[in-house]
Each structure stands twice: as structure tokens, then as C-alpha cells.
Design a protein around this motif. Sequence first.
Motif, PDB file in Angstrom:
ATOM      1  N   UNK A 831      -2.319  24.258  -9.986  1.00 56.53           N
ATOM      2  CA  UNK A 831      -2.890  24.761  -8.739  1.00 56.53           C
ATOM      3  C   UNK A 831      -2.222  24.107  -7.539  1.00 56.53           C
ATOM      4  N   UNK A 832      -2.282  24.797  -6.414  1.00 56.37           N
ATOM      5  CA  UNK A 832      -1.740  24.261  -5.167  1.00 56.37           C
ATOM      6  C   UNK A 832      -2.805  23.439  -4.453  1.00 56.37           C
ATOM      7  N   UNK A 833      -2.374  22.500  -3.610  1.00 57.61           N
ATOM      8  CA  UNK A 833      -0.996  22.072  -3.372  1.00 57.61           C
ATOM      9  C   UNK A 833      -0.492  21.200  -4.517  1.00 57.61           C
ATOM     10  N   UNK A 834       0.781  21.375  -4.847  1.00 54.54           N
ATOM     11  CA  UNK A 834       1.365  20.604  -5.936  1.00 54.54           C
ATOM     12  C   UNK A 834       1.632  19.168  -5.524  1.00 54.54           C
ATOM     13  N   UNK A 835       1.367  18.267  -6.442  1.00 63.95           N
ATOM     14  CA  UNK A 835       1.743  16.860  -6.253  1.00 63.95           C
ATOM     15  C   UNK A 835       1.999  16.261  -7.625  1.00 63.95           C
ATOM     16  N   UNK A 836       2.752  16.983  -8.418  1.00 61.68           N
ATOM     17  CA  UNK A 836       3.070  16.517  -9.767  1.00 61.68           C
ATOM     18  C   UNK A 836       4.249  15.556  -9.715  1.00 61.68           C
ATOM     19  N   UNK A 837       4.396  14.721 -10.717  1.00 65.63           N
ATOM     20  CA  UNK A 837       5.561  13.819 -10.760  1.00 65.63           C
ATOM     21  C   UNK A 837       6.841  14.590 -11.087  1.00 65.63           C
ATOM     22  N   UNK A 838       7.967  13.991 -10.852  1.00 59.00           N
ATOM     23  CA  UNK A 838       9.245  14.600 -11.220  1.00 59.00           C
ATOM     24  C   UNK A 838       9.415  14.640 -12.733  1.00 59.00           C
ATOM     25  N   UNK A 839       8.893  13.619 -13.394  1.00 62.20           N
ATOM     26  CA  UNK A 839       8.994  13.589 -14.845  1.00 62.20           C
ATOM     27  C   UNK A 839       7.725  12.993 -15.429  1.00 62.20           C
ATOM     28  N   UNK A 840       7.475  13.339 -16.669  1.00 64.22           N
ATOM     29  CA  UNK A 840       6.348  12.761 -17.386  1.00 64.22           C
ATOM     30  C   UNK A 840       6.749  12.601 -18.840  1.00 64.22           C
TER      31      UNK A 840
END
Length: 957
Positions: A831-840
Amino acid sequence: MGGIGAIAPSVVWAQQPLVMPQQTYPSETYYQALAVYRTGELSTAIKGFEQALSRTRRDSRGRWIDAIPVHAMLAECHYEAGNLRLAHEHLDQALIIQERFSGWIGSLQWPPPQAATVQTTINRAPWWRGPGMRPAYSPRKIPINMTSTTVGPGPDGQVGVGAVNTAKSIDALEILRGLGLVYYRRQIILGPLAANEPLLSRSMRTLGNVPPQAGPLGRSVVSSVRALAELANGGGPQVAASASGSATINGNEIHPLTPVLLCGAARGLAASDRPEAAYPLAMRAAAAAALLEQPEWAAEGFEIAVGVKPAAQAAELYTATTAATQTFGRDGRIAAARVGIVAIEAAMDAGRPSEAVQAFQAASAMLDRRNVELPRRSAYFQYLHARINAAAGDLQGSDAAIGQLVAFTSRRGGLESTPRLYQLRLIESAARAAKLGGKTSETLLGEYLRGPTTATWLNDPVDALGFLAADHSNTMAAWVRAAATRRSGEDVLVRGDLLAARMFTSHLPLAGRVLQARWLAAAPDDALTADALTFRKTAPPALARLRQLTSGPIPEDSAAARQQGDAAEAAAYTVALQRLDLPMAFPRPFTSKSDLEPLNDKQAVLAYILAGNNLLGVLAAGDKVTVWPVNGYRALPMQIARLMQEIGVVRRRGGAAQLPENDETWRNMAVEIRKRLVPDVEALAEVEQLVVVPTAALWYVPFELLPTADPSSNLLGQETQIRYAPTPGLAVHGVPAADGEPTVGVLNDLFFALRDGERNEVLAGEIRDAIENPVPLPGAEPLPGRWIGTRAAHVIVGMPITPSPPTAPFAWSPLGYDSGMPGGQLNDWMRLPWASPQSIALPGLRTGARQVQSSDGNELFFAALALHGSGVSDVILARWPVGGESTALLLKEYAQELAFIGVEDAWRRAIAVLRETELDPTTEPVLNDADAERTSLTGEPPLFWSGYMLLGGFSQP
């Protein structure tokens, strides 16, 4: 052929004289049923029309032309009820009758022109502000010349065959109106499949030329029927643009075919490059129908108008529908209910939410009236219910309303209720080489399976949403196999990519349209196709608002952040529910061989496509795309299960050693698997970087373990660097990494020392100590996972994680600690707004690898796609969790270099270090007591390192 009942010159037989009972044609029962139909009582109307059908005239060839309007109205009833098969059958019967009595139109004795004499004190179209219209003189009865045969003595006393010419008055205009209605509804139900259809073509030839004595009325009415037939035959916008000329006499006099023809022309223009050109025709049709006391056709006109209206006309349309609803409340409940539903959408699009709610309540009351049965319009009502709920932020209510809509559209087994699904079933039932609408079924499948067109959305959002919600997996599998039969590797990749994408989006809100709206609003430009970027540049207002909502930073206050997220999600739903053909933004599609152009000669994609019971392999290397069938696919899960057992993944009983004594057995097993999966392994000889796209049980196969030749040869992972991707499109077009500081955060639980919490924490501390400025997670104020990227660019989860069951594949937390927090589930990450890490990295993921024969790999497939779909560029997943000090060592080596050399290089280095490091078997929970007796142990056995997979395509920086 001559008039009705005429005998061909070369044929003479005995036939009883025609018996003409004293009745109307059609019968009065037909008109009574028509009146009932206009009240919305479909069941009663169907019984009435069936009774009227039994009273139609018959001769030795079957029912006569007075059955045409009866069949037409039975088709209308079944169309409204959602039974398109029965509707289609009645349309066919009407055309068969038209073909059977082909000369009847030419036998009509049209009356001489007369001035319009229709007088009324009621303004039945008070909303109409266009050019004046008045009903033309339209007689209820028109004589028809009829020829019948007699057998008996002639003037000379000899028995012979004679012909008797009679004239009988019939309601020719109603019969012709019924015929026009048949062509119109055929255009709707069969769509492009009607073009060049034999029955339609034969019936069109029977229309003939309008005789000169027909006069203006006859010429206009018959020309209207012919124009509707041409539209059904695929005439398209060109015919639609010229057809309206037949809709009136002398420019302002309207006749019984006027509303149907204008609606047909408007439908045709709605499929053009300028759909808004259909709006004035649709509004004119509604007004003409009201003046002619055909309220259901006024409703049809308004329903077309609301889909094609220019934005500036939304308020005008709302005002018109409000007036029309009041008018039709006296004449026909079916029209009042249908127009009242249109008023809801018009008010919403005009920016009048309070009026939309009022219209919604009024329409709901009309639909709830006793005996009113309008399943098709109730589904449209639910579509608008979903829109109203989405605008109010009630997304559960929106989903529930769509569920009600899908309950109408999801009928199977010959009971398809929406045109596009019905057309697809007709295509499925046709032979592969057969032609429908002038195209092969394989070509048509390509057009249909790619999703509803803009014209479909504009004409009927229920049709579009119902199609998206339906399960097309079997049909898509057959479409993939058709490409494989032609040895077209490119087409197999394109179609297999779409098949995988649909498998993913079928588990998302609105069949993935909400996710598409999110990506179209917030994804970086380099993550989108050219079509998606073009759509973004010409964004409709709803998408522009969504972009605005997600353009700013996420508030630090958790309540404010949730409020921003809820507003963004409601806006995404609003975009998804618009009458728009949203381009596929995620997963980014593989569209053609040109997508492979950025790859160099040392890079390749190895994809596997499961098409029903057939598994296909595709290798895209260099300028070649090769496809082959994977022989013995059904035996593969057993072979993979044995490999898992041999390398120690499956727990052995009685404390027996998990690790094999040597590599010989598992290498022999891996060779047999490789022979099935990659029969031409030489094609990979020059490949240095390979992205593998697994499917089903192949998600559990470590391709790194496959020997390149005999069992003692180098493994594939020694010859090439291997990544994985969930779809062919993502293999080529990886998710771009977001800019930012390469901060690293580590989460841990009992994973490295299951029975010793203190030791576990020491090992976790060593991982954190290896990181320069590590980010403490979850921290003093834990954040839900959807926003964890605001704290760390790279997240390492050192704990066991169990995905949710396949019925709800995104209802689990990748981080563990936030499983009960709002925003913690994988659903929320997208869902927005996105704030995911670059990698996991999820080295503790629990999958079905230990039960391969009863597992399908979907937990890995869905995890990979959902994480990529939330903006995560690089994903590390475990096919099976190892834990223990070997995993602690692996994560420590990975974490300490991650910020400096990036995910891929840091991970490959960590794996290499693990394989060379001495291990203590007593600190490895995957081992048994017997393994402790080994004199030495390193991380080289595949159990310790081959279960991890690095996911990400070629193109991300």
C-alpha cells in the motif's frame, strides 16, 4: 423467393390453406407482457412472452414473423436476468425466422406519407435541450401481401395447386423494431465475434432494398434495421457515424427504431478514438425513447451517455437523469431504476457527493421494490456502491460491493452473464484453427486474455470487472500451449509472463487494479513501460490526486502516517474503479523479444511456464529464444523430494545423520533433474549471468546444484552467477533500487542457538557489530513493516518466519514482531505511501520444501512478487531455514560488506565464506546426533548454502 408462403417455381406440393385467426400480429399477449417487462418483473414478463410465443402464427416451415419481436423481448429478459446463452438462442431464432420468410419486408403496403399527428400534453423529455423532435405518424397496422397455396378442383373440374393472394394487417413497425433490437443486442452479446457470422450474414441479405412505394417512414425504418445489422457485423465507428441519418424523417421526426439505432450508433462510436462523440447520440436516444414511450431505451441511452460523457457534461447528465427518473416513475419502474442508478455515477463524476448519496438511496429503494428483478442493473448498482464506499474510505465496504457484483458475473457452466466472458467461452469452444469474427481463435484469445479494452470499460464496467475477476488460468494455459506448438519461444515467454502476473493479481483487490494504480502513481519512471509513462503524463484527475497524496514525506507521527496511508489507499481504489484501461505497471510485463535487447551475450533468462499439465522450458540467450517441453513433468516433484531428502532437508528419524556420506547420490539425482529441465545444457556454456524463473515445485530446486554434464562435473552455480525472478518480465526488468544511505538493520529471535537464548543473543550481536553504524530494529518505537524502509535501507531478518496459507497469501509479516500491528502484513507493504527497504533477507522462511510432493512453491512465488511489488529491489529468501551458527556466520559476512559492495556481491562472498568455514555440528539445529560423529565439517554440504535464493532481475542498478 416471393411473398410469404410462396412456392419456388420448381417445387409443387400439397399444403393446407393458411389459417388466419382473428388476432393481432404480434398478439395482444405480447403487448401485455411488454407492459409487465417495463415494471421490472422479469419472471412474470418471461412467462408472458413465452405465452405470446405460443400464440404466434405457424405454418409448415415454423413460426411466422410475428414471433420476431417476441424472441427479441425474451432475449432482452434473459439478458437482464444474466442468462446470455438463452438470450443468444432467442436472437438466433429471430434471425432464422427472418431468413425463412425473407421477402416479407418487400411485401409491406406502406401507407402514404402523413403529417405527424401525435399529440401529448405531457413533456416526456423535460431535460432535453437539443433540437426539437416529434414522433412521426407510425400506424399500428400495415397491410402485408401474403401468398398461400390451395389444393382443389379448378374451373375445369381438375384437381390442382393454386395460389391465393391475401392482405393482412400486421404491426410491421413493432416487428421491425424487434428485428432491429435483435441486431442491437447481438452487437452487445457477441461483440466482435458477430462479424461475418453466417446466420447474421444470411439474415442481412434478406433485408433487400427498400421499395420506392415505402415512403419516408418505410425507408427510414428499414434503413435503420439495416444500419443496426451492419453495426452488429462489425461496421464500427464509420458505420456508426453515418447511421444516425436514418434515425429521423425530415430531420426532426422520430420513429419506433430511432432510439435503438441511436443507441447502436453510440455504442459504435464509444469504441472509436473519440468516444465522447457518442455522448450527444446517446442523449438524443434517451430523449427520443422518452417521447416514443419506450422508457427502457431511454435508460439504455443514459447508460451509454454516462460512460462516454466529456467531464464537463457530468453535471448536465446528472440533472437530466434526475428529471428522467421522476418522469419514468409514472411509466415504468425498470427505466426509473436504471436511470436512477446512472444518476449516482453522474453525480459522483460531477463532484457532487451528497447528491450521489441521495441518488444511491433512491435507486436502492427502487431496486428493493417487491417483484422488481433486475440482476444486471443491480450489479451496476454494486459497482457504484463500491465507488461510493471507496470515496468515503470504507474499503471493506467497497470490497463487499465488488463481491456482490462478482456474484452476478461469476456464473459458469454455460450461464455466463456478461458479454466478454460469454464471448471468451465461445472462443474456447471453437477449434484452434476456426475463425470467429474473421480471426482465428488463437488470435482472439490474445486479444481477450490481455484484459478488457477501453471500449469495454466505457460501455459496461460490470462486464470489465467481471472479466478481470474470473479465473482464466485454464484458457491461458491453452493459449501458452498453442505458442509452444508453433515453437515460438518469444510468444511462450510473453504469454507465460501474463499467466504468472494474473496468478499474482488474482489475489489482490480488484484483480490487481489497485496495485496498478499505486505503481502508476508512485513508481519511479525507470520502473515503468512506455505505455505506463504515457498514461501517467495524461493522468486522469483521480490519478493526479493520488500522486499528490503520495508525493510528500511520511509523517513522523504514527497516527498522521496512518491517516495519510488510508487517504492514499482510498484514492488508489478510486482510480482502480474508474472506467479506465489501466496499463500493466507491476509486475512489469515481458512484451516482446525486444525486451531482451539490453542483455549482453553473457546474460540469459531461463524460464519455466506451467501450462495446465504441461511444463515448458524457455531459454533466452543471445538473439535466440528456444522453447522445449519438460518431459516427465509429473515425475519431477518426486525427484525433487528425493533430492531434498538426500541432501538433508527432510528430517530423518531415529537420530540418523542428516548429511550424506558423500556427494555421489545427490549428484546423480541432480543430473537426472537437470536432464529434464535443461536437456541442452551446452546452450548455457557461454552464459556468465543467468536469471532463472521457476514455477510450481521448481521453486524448491537449487539450480546452483545441477551438474553441467555427468555427476562429477562442475555445478551450474560454479559456471554462472544465478539469480531468480518470479516472472519473465521481472527477470529482464528488475525493480530499481531507491536512492539513499546504505543503512543496515538486523532483526533477530531464537534462530542461531535455539536452546540457548544468551548464545543466540551473542551471535546476533556479532552480526550487528560487523555493521558500521547498525540500525537498531525494531527500536524503542517499533514501526510497522510497511514503513521499515524509513529506518534501514537493508533489512536482515534473523528469525523463523512462516508465510500464511495460499488462500490468503499476503496475510503474514516478513518481520515477525509487527504481525499484530496495523501495517505489519505483507498486504500492507504494497500500500501507499511506500517506505520499503531496498533489500530484505529472510533466511528463516519456512516453506514446503520438506513436503515437495504436496506443495506448489506458491509461498515463494507470492512472497517474491509482493516484496518486489512494495518496491523492494533485492530479495533473499530461504527455500528451507537452516538456522544455527552457520546462518549467523553467513549473515555476519553478508552484513559487514553490504553497505560497501552491494547486495549481490556481498551475498555471493558470504556464501563462499560459509562453504569454506569449519562448523561445529552440535551448533547446527538441522543436524542430528549421528552428524556429530563426523571428524570434520564445513559449510560445503548443500544443506547449509543451496537453500538460499537471490531474487532480482538484470536491469536494476
